[in-house]
Write a protein that holds these residues in place. Structure first.
Motif, PDB file in Angstrom:
ATOM      1  N   GLY A 231     -32.719 -47.156  79.424  1.00 49.77           N
ATOM      2  CA  GLY A 231     -31.961 -46.087  80.059  1.00 49.77           C
ATOM      3  C   GLY A 231     -32.496 -44.693  79.811  1.00 49.77           C
ATOM      4  N   LEU A 232     -33.669 -44.590  79.208  1.00 45.83           N
ATOM      5  CA  LEU A 232     -34.260 -43.285  78.935  1.00 45.83           C
ATOM      6  C   LEU A 232     -35.518 -43.075  79.768  1.00 45.83           C
ATOM      7  CD1 LEU A 232     -33.932 -43.095  75.050  1.00 45.83           C
ATOM      8  CD2 LEU A 232     -32.654 -41.768  76.741  1.00 45.83           C
ATOM      9  N   ILE A 233     -35.675 -41.863  80.253  1.00 45.67           N
ATOM     10  CA  ILE A 233     -36.881 -41.414  80.939  1.00 45.67           C
ATOM     11  C   ILE A 233     -37.616 -40.521  79.944  1.00 45.67           C
ATOM     12  CG2 ILE A 233     -37.757 -39.971  82.817  1.00 45.67           C
ATOM     13  CD1 ILE A 233     -35.200 -40.814  84.380  1.00 45.67           C
ATOM     14  N   ALA A 234     -38.926 -40.695  79.836  1.00 47.50           N
ATOM     15  CA  ALA A 234     -39.713 -39.902  78.893  1.00 47.50           C
ATOM     16  C   ALA A 234     -40.732 -39.047  79.632  1.00 47.50           C
ATOM     17  CB  ALA A 234     -40.415 -40.814  77.898  1.00 47.50           C
ATOM     18  N   LEU A 235     -40.934 -37.834  79.122  1.00 45.37           N
ATOM     19  CA  LEU A 235     -41.953 -36.909  79.633  1.00 45.37           C
ATOM     20  C   LEU A 235     -42.885 -36.561  78.483  1.00 45.37           C
ATOM     21  CD1 LEU A 235     -39.606 -34.358  81.473  1.00 45.37           C
ATOM     22  CD2 LEU A 235     -40.569 -36.462  82.389  1.00 45.37           C
ATOM     23  N   SER A 236     -44.145 -36.349  78.789  1.00 46.06           N
ATOM     24  CA  SER A 236     -45.165 -36.138  77.761  1.00 46.06           C
ATOM     25  C   SER A 236     -45.014 -34.838  76.966  1.00 46.06           C
ATOM     26  CB  SER A 236     -46.556 -36.195  78.386  1.00 46.06           C
ATOM     27  OG  SER A 236     -46.693 -35.222  79.399  1.00 46.06           O
ATOM     28  N   ALA A 237     -44.170 -33.929  77.412  1.00 45.81           N
ATOM     29  CA  ALA A 237     -43.815 -32.705  76.687  1.00 45.81           C
ATOM     30  C   ALA A 237     -44.860 -31.594  76.808  1.00 45.81           C
ATOM     31  CB  ALA A 237     -43.490 -32.986  75.222  1.00 45.81           C
ATOM     32  N   CYS A 238     -44.667 -30.585  75.990  1.00 43.67           N
ATOM     33  CA  CYS A 238     -45.478 -29.366  75.983  1.00 43.67           C
ATOM     34  C   CYS A 238     -46.793 -29.600  75.249  1.00 43.67           C
ATOM     35  CB  CYS A 238     -44.676 -28.267  75.297  1.00 43.67           C
ATOM     36  SG  CYS A 238     -44.207 -28.711  73.601  1.00 43.67           S
ATOM     37  N   LEU A 239     -47.484 -28.535  74.909  1.00 43.03           N
ATOM     38  CA  LEU A 239     -48.748 -28.646  74.185  1.00 43.03           C
ATOM     39  C   LEU A 239     -48.597 -29.339  72.838  1.00 43.03           C
ATOM     40  CD1 LEU A 239     -50.385 -25.190  74.969  1.00 43.03           C
ATOM     41  CD2 LEU A 239     -51.093 -27.439  75.814  1.00 43.03           C
ATOM     42  N   LYS A 240     -47.391 -29.407  72.320  1.00 47.03           N
ATOM     43  CA  LYS A 240     -47.138 -30.070  71.038  1.00 47.03           C
ATOM     44  C   LYS A 240     -46.906 -31.570  71.221  1.00 47.03           C
ATOM     45  CE  LYS A 240     -46.598 -29.658  66.565  1.00 47.03           C
ATOM     46  NZ  LYS A 240     -47.386 -30.700  65.956  1.00 47.03           N
ATOM     47  N   GLY A 241     -46.915 -32.055  72.458  1.00 46.43           N
ATOM     48  CA  GLY A 241     -46.829 -33.489  72.708  1.00 46.43           C
ATOM     49  C   GLY A 241     -48.123 -34.163  72.276  1.00 46.43           C
ATOM     50  N   GLU A 242     -48.051 -35.459  72.007  1.00 53.09           N
ATOM     51  CA  GLU A 242     -49.231 -36.175  71.517  1.00 53.09           C
ATOM     52  C   GLU A 242     -50.348 -36.223  72.564  1.00 53.09           C
ATOM     53  OE1 GLU A 242     -50.426 -40.345  69.260  1.00 53.09           O
ATOM     54  OE2 GLU A 242     -48.379 -40.096  70.017  1.00 53.09           O
ATOM     55  N   ILE A 243     -49.989 -36.434  73.817  1.00 60.14           N
ATOM     56  CA  ILE A 243     -51.006 -36.491  74.873  1.00 60.14           C
ATOM     57  C   ILE A 243     -51.643 -35.117  75.092  1.00 60.14           C
ATOM     58  CG2 ILE A 243     -51.392 -36.955  77.330  1.00 60.14           C
ATOM     59  CD1 ILE A 243     -49.142 -39.134  77.009  1.00 60.14           C
ATOM     60  N   PRO A 244     -50.857 -34.055  75.307  1.00 56.98           N
ATOM     61  CA  PRO A 244     -51.481 -32.728  75.454  1.00 56.98           C
ATOM     62  C   PRO A 244     -52.310 -32.317  74.239  1.00 56.98           C
ATOM     63  CG  PRO A 244     -49.204 -32.654  76.190  1.00 56.98           C
ATOM     64  CD  PRO A 244     -49.414 -33.993  75.543  1.00 56.98           C
ATOM     65  N   GLU A 245     -51.829 -32.651  73.054  1.00 57.49           N
ATOM     66  CA  GLU A 245     -52.569 -32.299  71.844  1.00 57.49           C
ATOM     67  C   GLU A 245     -53.955 -32.933  71.865  1.00 57.49           C
ATOM     68  OE1 GLU A 245     -51.517 -33.862  67.689  1.00 57.49           O
ATOM     69  OE2 GLU A 245     -50.582 -31.868  67.736  1.00 57.49           O
ATOM     70  N   ARG A 246     -54.026 -34.187  72.279  1.00 58.81           N
ATOM     71  CA  ARG A 246     -55.316 -34.878  72.350  1.00 58.81           C
ATOM     72  C   ARG A 246     -56.195 -34.309  73.464  1.00 58.81           C
ATOM     73  NH1 ARG A 246     -55.605 -39.964  69.531  1.00 58.81           N
ATOM     74  NH2 ARG A 246     -53.666 -40.328  68.393  1.00 58.81           N
ATOM     75  N   LEU A 247     -55.590 -33.978  74.603  1.00 53.05           N
ATOM     76  CA  LEU A 247     -56.372 -33.424  75.710  1.00 53.05           C
ATOM     77  C   LEU A 247     -57.005 -32.089  75.325  1.00 53.05           C
ATOM     78  CD1 LEU A 247     -54.070 -34.266  78.757  1.00 53.05           C
ATOM     79  CD2 LEU A 247     -56.295 -35.297  78.199  1.00 53.05           C
ATOM     80  N   VAL A 248     -56.245 -31.250  74.639  1.00 52.78           N
ATOM     81  CA  VAL A 248     -56.769 -29.943  74.223  1.00 52.78           C
ATOM     82  C   VAL A 248     -57.920 -30.115  73.230  1.00 52.78           C
ATOM     83  CG1 VAL A 248     -56.174 -27.826  72.957  1.00 52.78           C
ATOM     84  CG2 VAL A 248     -54.660 -28.669  74.746  1.00 52.78           C
ATOM     85  N   LYS A 249     -57.899 -31.215  72.462  1.00 50.59           N
ATOM     86  CA  LYS A 249     -58.982 -31.499  71.509  1.00 50.59           C
ATOM     87  C   LYS A 249     -60.115 -32.303  72.153  1.00 50.59           C
ATOM     88  CE  LYS A 249     -55.973 -31.443  67.466  1.00 50.59           C
ATOM     89  NZ  LYS A 249     -55.317 -32.264  66.429  1.00 50.59           N
ATOM     90  N   ASN A 250     -60.111 -32.410  73.485  1.00 47.69           N
ATOM     91  CA  ASN A 250     -61.137 -33.147  74.231  1.00 47.69           C
ATOM     92  C   ASN A 250     -61.177 -34.634  73.891  1.00 47.69           C
ATOM     93  OD1 ASN A 250     -62.254 -31.436  76.104  1.00 47.69           O
ATOM     94  ND2 ASN A 250     -63.728 -30.574  74.661  1.00 47.69           N
ATOM     95  N   ASP A 251     -60.036 -35.203  73.530  1.00 49.93           N
ATOM     96  CA  ASP A 251     -59.937 -36.632  73.231  1.00 49.93           C
ATOM     97  C   ASP A 251     -59.244 -37.330  74.402  1.00 49.93           C
ATOM     98  OD1 ASP A 251     -59.691 -39.165  72.161  1.00 49.93           O
ATOM     99  OD2 ASP A 251     -58.255 -38.587  70.600  1.00 49.93           O
ATOM    100  N   PHE A 252     -59.965 -37.427  75.531  1.00 49.89           N
ATOM    101  CA  PHE A 252     -59.372 -38.026  76.733  1.00 49.89           C
ATOM    102  C   PHE A 252     -59.005 -39.480  76.502  1.00 49.89           C
ATOM    103  CE2 PHE A 252     -59.440 -40.240  80.769  1.00 49.89           C
ATOM    104  CZ  PHE A 252     -58.534 -39.474  81.495  1.00 49.89           C
TER     105      PHE A 252
END
Length: 187
Positions: free
Chosen positions: A125-146
């Motif tokens: 029953g929950l929908i999840a969004l990857s969040a702001c720059l502090k999210g795990e996915i954005p954090e990795r993208l900013v560190k060039n860890d695609f």
């Protein structure tokens, strides 16, 4: 879908009434409130939104511990990332309350934290969004860890089947452009 009020200390500056009045002035009929690690504003938000004819979407921006939520060692907050959770239905609302409660009762270390094992147990029953720059996915993208970002996105897609979305924000922060480009490629 990602908003904070003055119930999110040191982050949200608007009060609920201002937020809802702005929602109406923009011609919108629904809005989510996702306080940092809590649901303290839920009842006030729900009642005020309903009174204005706005659909309230109840959520929280939870802190995800990088290890177990019960580990209380290491860096400030034990190391955590953000994740937006939105209640899709009553089951999701109950699971969101459980997760936030676990965060405070079992996982509190500078902040209320949960972990991915708890998410797996209480994702219905929950929908999840990857969040702001502090999210795990954005954090990795900013560190060039695609590849790392891709792995995490697939993991959240399994935890929240057909209910996980990549979030894009543009506040003209240079790192956000890196994140936007990475999110488009990831999608």
């Amino acid at each position: 879908l990602h908003n904070h009020s003055d119930y999110s200390l040191l982050d949200g500056a608007q009060n609920i009434d201002v937020m809802l009045d702005t929602t109406l002035s923009l011609g919108m009929d629904s809005i989510a409130l996702t306080e940092h690690g809590n649901m303290f504003s839920t009842v006030q938000f729900f009642k005020a939104a309903k009174k204005r004819g706005i659909k309230p979407i109840i959520g929280s921006e939870v802190y995800i511990a990088k290890g177990k939520h019960t580990e209380k060692t290491g860096q400030l907050g034990g190391g955590s990332n953000h994740l937006i959770l939105l209640a899709q239905n009553y089951i999701g609302y109950k699971n969101l309350m459980k997760l936030v409660t676990y965060g405070y009762l079992d996982g509190f270390y500078y902040r209320p934290r949960v972990d991915k094992d708890l998410l797996r147990k209480h994702s219905a029953g929950l929908i999840a969004l990857s969040a702001c720059l502090k999210g795990e996915i954005p954090e990795r993208l900013v560190k060039n860890d695609f590849e790392g970002a891709r792995k995490v996105a697939l993991e959240y897609s399994e935890i929240f089947p057909n209910r996980f979305y990549l979030e894009v924000q543009n506040h003209r922060i240079p790192e956000e452009q890196i994140n936007i480009n990475g999110m488009v490629k990831l999608a």
